[in-house]
Design a protein around this motif. Structure first.
Motif, short mmCIF file in Angstrom:
data_model
loop_
_atom_site.label_atom_id
_atom_site.label_comp_id
_atom_site.label_asym_id
_atom_site.label_seq_id
_atom_site.Cartn_x
_atom_site.Cartn_y
_atom_site.Cartn_z
N GLU A 302 0.86 -1.19 0.00
CA GLU A 302 0.00 0.00 0.00
C GLU A 302 0.89 1.24 0.00
O GLU A 302 1.81 1.36 0.81
CB GLU A 302 -0.90 0.01 1.24
CG GLU A 302 -1.98 1.07 1.23
CD GLU A 302 -3.14 0.74 0.30
OE1 GLU A 302 -3.62 1.67 -0.39
OE2 GLU A 302 -3.55 -0.44 0.26
N THR A 303 0.61 2.17 -0.94
CA THR A 303 1.40 3.40 -1.03
C THR A 303 0.49 4.62 -0.97
O THR A 303 -0.55 4.67 -1.63
CB THR A 303 2.20 3.44 -2.36
OG1 THR A 303 2.99 2.26 -2.47
CG2 THR A 303 3.11 4.66 -2.39
N TYR A 304 0.89 5.59 -0.14
CA TYR A 304 0.19 6.87 -0.06
C TYR A 304 1.14 7.96 -0.55
O TYR A 304 2.36 7.87 -0.35
CB TYR A 304 -0.22 7.18 1.39
CG TYR A 304 -0.99 6.07 2.06
CD1 TYR A 304 -2.37 5.96 1.91
CD2 TYR A 304 -0.34 5.13 2.85
CE1 TYR A 304 -3.09 4.94 2.53
CE2 TYR A 304 -1.05 4.10 3.46
CZ TYR A 304 -2.41 4.02 3.30
OH TYR A 304 -3.11 3.00 3.91
N TYR A 305 0.59 8.99 -1.17
CA TYR A 305 1.43 10.05 -1.72
C TYR A 305 1.14 11.37 -0.99
O TYR A 305 0.02 11.88 -1.01
CB TYR A 305 1.19 10.19 -3.22
CG TYR A 305 1.66 8.97 -3.98
CD1 TYR A 305 2.98 8.87 -4.40
CD2 TYR A 305 0.79 7.90 -4.22
CE1 TYR A 305 3.43 7.73 -5.08
CE2 TYR A 305 1.23 6.77 -4.90
CZ TYR A 305 2.55 6.69 -5.32
OH TYR A 305 2.98 5.56 -5.96
N LYS A 310 -4.27 13.14 6.72
CA LYS A 310 -5.18 12.12 6.21
C LYS A 310 -4.46 10.82 5.89
O LYS A 310 -4.92 9.73 6.25
CB LYS A 310 -5.90 12.65 4.96
CG LYS A 310 -6.90 11.66 4.36
CD LYS A 310 -7.57 12.26 3.13
CE LYS A 310 -8.56 11.26 2.52
NZ LYS A 310 -9.22 11.83 1.30
N ASN A 311 -3.32 10.92 5.22
CA ASN A 311 -2.58 9.71 4.85
C ASN A 311 -2.00 8.99 6.06
O ASN A 311 -2.04 7.76 6.14
CB ASN A 311 -1.46 10.07 3.86
CG ASN A 311 -1.97 10.29 2.46
OD1 ASN A 311 -3.06 9.87 2.10
ND2 ASN A 311 -1.18 10.99 1.65
N LYS A 314 -4.86 7.26 7.88
CA LYS A 314 -5.30 6.06 7.17
C LYS A 314 -4.32 4.91 7.39
O LYS A 314 -4.72 3.75 7.59
CB LYS A 314 -5.43 6.35 5.67
CG LYS A 314 -6.66 7.15 5.30
CD LYS A 314 -6.58 7.69 3.88
CE LYS A 314 -6.47 6.60 2.85
NZ LYS A 314 -6.45 7.14 1.46
N ALA A 315 -3.03 5.21 7.36
CA ALA A 315 -2.01 4.18 7.53
C ALA A 315 -2.07 3.58 8.93
O ALA A 315 -1.97 2.36 9.10
CB ALA A 315 -0.63 4.77 7.27
N GLN A 328 2.99 -0.77 4.46
CA GLN A 328 2.55 0.47 3.84
C GLN A 328 3.71 1.47 3.79
O GLN A 328 4.58 1.45 4.66
CB GLN A 328 1.43 1.12 4.65
CG GLN A 328 0.27 0.19 5.00
CD GLN A 328 -0.65 0.86 5.99
OE1 GLN A 328 -1.52 1.68 5.62
NE2 GLN A 328 -0.47 0.54 7.26
N ILE A 330 4.60 5.81 2.80
CA ILE A 330 4.16 7.16 2.44
C ILE A 330 5.28 7.84 1.68
O ILE A 330 6.40 7.97 2.21
CB ILE A 330 3.77 7.98 3.67
CG1 ILE A 330 2.59 7.35 4.41
CG2 ILE A 330 3.45 9.43 3.28
CD1 ILE A 330 2.20 8.05 5.69
#
Length: 334
Positions: A302-305, A310-311, A314-315, A328, A330
């Protein structure tokens, strides 16, 4: 990014963006411009254990670029792309800049993206140190072909790396998983057998024509599996643990087998400034070599940018859900 200490559920006040100053490296320190960071179970535990009146900058996994060097650093250069595991005396990786001890970092794997590299330090280092330092297996391809290892919690970050490293070293790997998704993940990483830790593990081991395990690596729910491990470990076998027990445990059940029980704590060398603190950097360099020669791969799923509230929220929510597969990351960005 800061996290408010709290044992309660995550809410809109748990994380906040804070403007800080860029630290200056001294001695054997380096200043890293963070490219990507990852999250581990220990991050959520640290947040929960921190008093609600305090704030911390979370994150132990980093991939980034060296921006500045302390005056004692000789083994790295400005501009080097590195990855590393943080330590308690420095702020965490959920930031644009971070200090690190040059003895604990390594050049990042060339074949990994920043996000992939960021998922490796804590999970891969913990797995490597547990298998080859604590359990004493030979850290060489196919050097341990006569031995078996049971990895409890195979689909998590540490378990994912432990499966791959154990297979590379030649062990027969039995991993545990409880869902179809996690069982397939373990098989894809190389596990020879996958059993369900919610069912009778002793019976499942017997059903695959095995009796005792040479070694056991318990990554999760230690208390729940304590008696089962005592039953499955062979006489004079070894068990390595990383999970915190929920209550005092009876160590006597391992006595008659003369079992070697040991803990793996990834931060021990930097926490106590041991004489082998350089092993952090050495092991990460070895892992990078294994990645670049396609022996092991990143457990990124799972990758967040963007380093946003918020990111990060969520993580953390997903990490605490009990349904995390792999790890995960970021991507910090500019």
């Amino acid at each position: 990014m800061q996290a408010r200490g709290s044992g309660a559920a995550i809410d809109d006040q748990t994380f906040s963006e804070v403007l800080g100053t860029v630290p200056v490296p001294k001695g054997h320190e380096v200043l890293i411009k963070v490219s990507a960071a990852s999250i581990n179970p220990v991050d959520t535990k640290m947040r929960m254990r921190t008093p609600s009146t305090e704030h911390i900058t979370p994150g132990l996994d980093t991939c980034g670029i060296i921006a500045e060097l302390g005056d004692e650093v000789r083994s790295f250069n400005k501009g080097d792309r590195v990855y590393f595991m943080g330590q308690p005396k420095y702020s965490g990786s959920f930031a644009q800049y971070q200090l690190a001890d040059a003895r604990t970092i390594a050049l990042a794997p060339d074949l990994c993206s920043d996000a992939e590299a960021a998922t490796l330090p804590v999970a891969a280092f913990t797995a490597y140190d547990a298998i080859f330092t604590r359990l004493g297996y030979i850290a060489s391809a196919n050097a341990n072909t006569e031995c078996t290892i049971l990895i409890i919690g195979g689909a998590g970050g540490v378990g994912s790396m432990a499966i791959q490293l154990a297979k590379w070293a030649g062990l027969t790997v039995i991993a545990t998983a409880s869902r179809d998704e996690t069982a397939e993940w373990c098989k894809d990483l190389g596990a020879d057998h996958v059993i369900n830790h919610h069912h009778d593990m002793t019976e499942q081991i017997r059903n695959i024509d095995m009796h005792w395990m040479h070694s056991i690596f318990c990554t999760t729910h230690l208390s729940k599996h304590w008696a089962t491990m005592a039953a499955l470990i062979r006489p004079q076998g070894s068990v390595v643990l990383i999970d915190d027990p929920e209550e005092p445990l009876d160590i006597r059940m391992f006595k008659t087998k003369s079992v070697n029980l040991c803990w793996e704590y990834a931060l021990v060398r930097t926490m106590y400034d041991t004489s082998d603190v350089h092993m952090q950097g050495f092991i990460l360099a070895k892992i990078a070599q294994l990645v670049d020669t396609l022996q092991v791969r990143s457990p990124l799923t799972e990758t967040y940018y963007g380093l946003t509230v918020k990111n990060v929220q969520k993580a953390h929510v997903l990490q605490e859900s009990g349904k995390m597969v792999g790890k995960q990351a970021i991507v910090i960005g500019e």
